[in-house]
Design a protein around this motif. Structure first.
Motif, mmCIF file in Angstrom:
data_model
loop_
_atom_site.group_PDB
_atom_site.id
_atom_site.type_symbol
_atom_site.label_atom_id
_atom_site.label_comp_id
_atom_site.label_asym_id
_atom_site.label_seq_id
_atom_site.Cartn_x
_atom_site.Cartn_y
_atom_site.Cartn_z
ATOM 1 N N GLY A 78 0.849 -1.193 0.002
ATOM 2 C CA GLY A 78 0.099 0.040 -0.167
ATOM 3 C C GLY A 78 0.843 1.221 -0.057
ATOM 4 O O GLY A 78 1.966 1.222 0.127
ATOM 5 N N PRO A 79 0.179 2.451 -0.001
ATOM 6 C CA PRO A 79 1.043 3.708 0.127
ATOM 7 C C PRO A 79 1.876 3.734 1.170
ATOM 8 O O PRO A 79 1.540 3.394 2.299
ATOM 9 N N LEU A 80 2.992 4.378 0.782
ATOM 10 C CA LEU A 80 4.246 4.669 1.972
ATOM 11 C C LEU A 80 3.344 5.640 2.839
ATOM 12 O O LEU A 80 2.752 6.702 2.543
ATOM 13 N N PRO A 81 3.931 5.626 4.171
ATOM 14 C CA PRO A 81 3.547 6.701 5.129
ATOM 15 C C PRO A 81 4.208 8.185 4.602
ATOM 16 O O PRO A 81 5.391 8.261 3.838
ATOM 17 N N ALA A 82 3.443 9.115 5.052
ATOM 18 C CA ALA A 82 3.912 10.425 4.573
ATOM 19 C C ALA A 82 5.565 10.685 4.863
ATOM 20 O O ALA A 82 6.078 11.121 4.015
ATOM 21 N N GLU A 83 5.964 10.451 5.880
ATOM 22 C CA GLU A 83 7.165 10.762 6.581
ATOM 23 C C GLU A 83 8.188 9.878 5.704
ATOM 24 O O GLU A 83 9.286 10.497 5.211
ATOM 25 N N ALA A 84 8.004 8.611 5.134
ATOM 26 C CA ALA A 84 8.832 7.901 4.629
ATOM 27 C C ALA A 84 8.742 8.283 3.140
ATOM 28 O O ALA A 84 10.038 8.228 2.450
ATOM 29 N N ARG A 85 7.841 8.670 2.452
ATOM 30 C CA ARG A 85 7.663 9.304 1.222
ATOM 31 C C ARG A 85 8.519 10.572 0.892
ATOM 32 O O ARG A 85 9.329 10.622 0.107
ATOM 33 N N LEU A 86 8.280 11.213 2.075
ATOM 34 C CA LEU A 86 9.191 12.769 1.821
ATOM 35 C C LEU A 86 10.959 12.236 2.013
ATOM 36 O O LEU A 86 11.684 12.877 1.444
ATOM 37 N N GLY A 87 10.951 11.378 2.847
ATOM 38 C CA GLY A 87 12.567 10.987 2.953
ATOM 39 C C GLY A 87 12.989 10.313 1.783
ATOM 40 O O GLY A 87 14.070 10.772 1.353
ATOM 41 N N TRP A 88 12.359 9.537 1.049
ATOM 42 C CA TRP A 88 12.811 9.044 -0.362
ATOM 43 C C TRP A 88 12.626 10.047 -1.312
ATOM 44 O O TRP A 88 13.617 10.031 -2.258
ATOM 45 N N MET A 89 12.086 11.116 -1.255
ATOM 46 C CA MET A 89 12.087 12.230 -2.218
ATOM 47 C C MET A 89 13.105 13.056 -2.156
ATOM 48 O O MET A 89 13.780 13.535 -2.944
#
Length: 271
Positions: A78-89
């Motif tokens: 499923g979708p990544l948590p917002a904090e994980a997504r921001l980290g990978w960006m």
């Protein structure tokens, strides 16, 4: 280095690293304007370390949340948590400067050997990218926060950040400009820019440290420590007040400052 020179350059680094007005340009211009010799590579590393510690300290909670989410996120479920997504960006946005950093650093070394050429470059980029910042601030939709950044957005911001190795461009200025053009709010564009500074300054500092280790010049550790401490305090306060007021004051004051500075430099060169 004289104490006044240490204090001046550390203050300049601390306040300009995170304002969209170019720290590298000011660090080159300040010695020329005040009659100092260009500071050593070791001092540049020290004041950049001060600003790096400032941004890490200011965003310590966000960084801890991102690191924890990136480690524990259920990938593929499923979708990544917002904090994980921001980290990978942030990781993705760092890649262009990793690839392009060394070639662009070679260009910078050539520019630093010619005082008149470097001043002309700083004046041109200060004015040009200042106008681009004004246009982005006026035209941007300002409707997304930093957690809405996608992979295309991250790569775009990262590619433009790589250009900032040219003095006068401003790393924070060009990344905030990119964020505004991509529809981020002023605060979100600024926060992403400041977070992106952490790996960028870390890599630049590592490269400069390798050059420093290869040299044989004596090191004034007291001067380096004082410079790092002053730049840390000034940078921390700069981040705090910039993020507090940026939604209210817009980018116009920084644009006007850049235009005035560019015109003054050109006047000193040709009048």
């Amino acid at each position: 280095m004289e104490t006044s020179q240490i204090a001046l350059l550390a203050f300049v680094q601390g306040i300009t690293e995170f304002l969209p007005i170019s720290s590298s340009g000011h660090l080159i211009l300040a010695p020329l304007l005040f009659g100092y010799e260009l500071q050593s590579l070791a001092f540049d590393v020290a004041v950049h370390l001060g600003t790096l510690l400032a941004v890490i300290g200011y965003f310590r909670r966000e960084l801890a949340a991102m690191a924890g989410a990136m480690i524990t996120a259920p990938y593929g479920r499923g979708p990544l948590p917002a904090e994980a997504r921001l980290g990978w960006m942030l990781v993705l946005a760092t890649l262009p400067v990793v690839i392009l950093g060394l070639p662009l650093k070679a260009v910078l070394e050539v520019l630093r050997d010619d005082d008149q050429l470097i001043a002309l470059v700083i004046a041109t980029t200060t004015i040009g990218f200042g106008l681009l910042l004004w246009w982005a601030d006026a035209r941007g939709r300002r409707e997304r926060d930093e957690h809405g950044i996608g992979w295309r957005d991250a790569l775009t911001i990262g590619l433009l950040q790589a250009v900032a190795i040219i003095p006068g461009t401003s790393r924070s200025g060009i990344t905030i400009t990119a964020g505004l053009l991509l529809g981020l709010t002023r605060r979100a564009a600024s926060r992403f820019s400041f977070l992106l500074a952490i790996p960028t300054i870390l890599m630049a500092g590592a490269l400069e440290s390798l050059d420093l280790l290869g040299g044989e010049a004596p090191v004034d550790w007291l001067a380096l420590g004082l410079g790092a401490a002053i730049s840390f305090v000034v940078a921390y306060l700069t981040i705090h007040f910039f993020l507090k007021f940026i939604e209210r004051v817009s980018m116009l004051p920084f644009v006007l400052y850049r235009l005035l500075l560019g015109v003054v430099i050109l006047g000193l060169l040709y009048l």
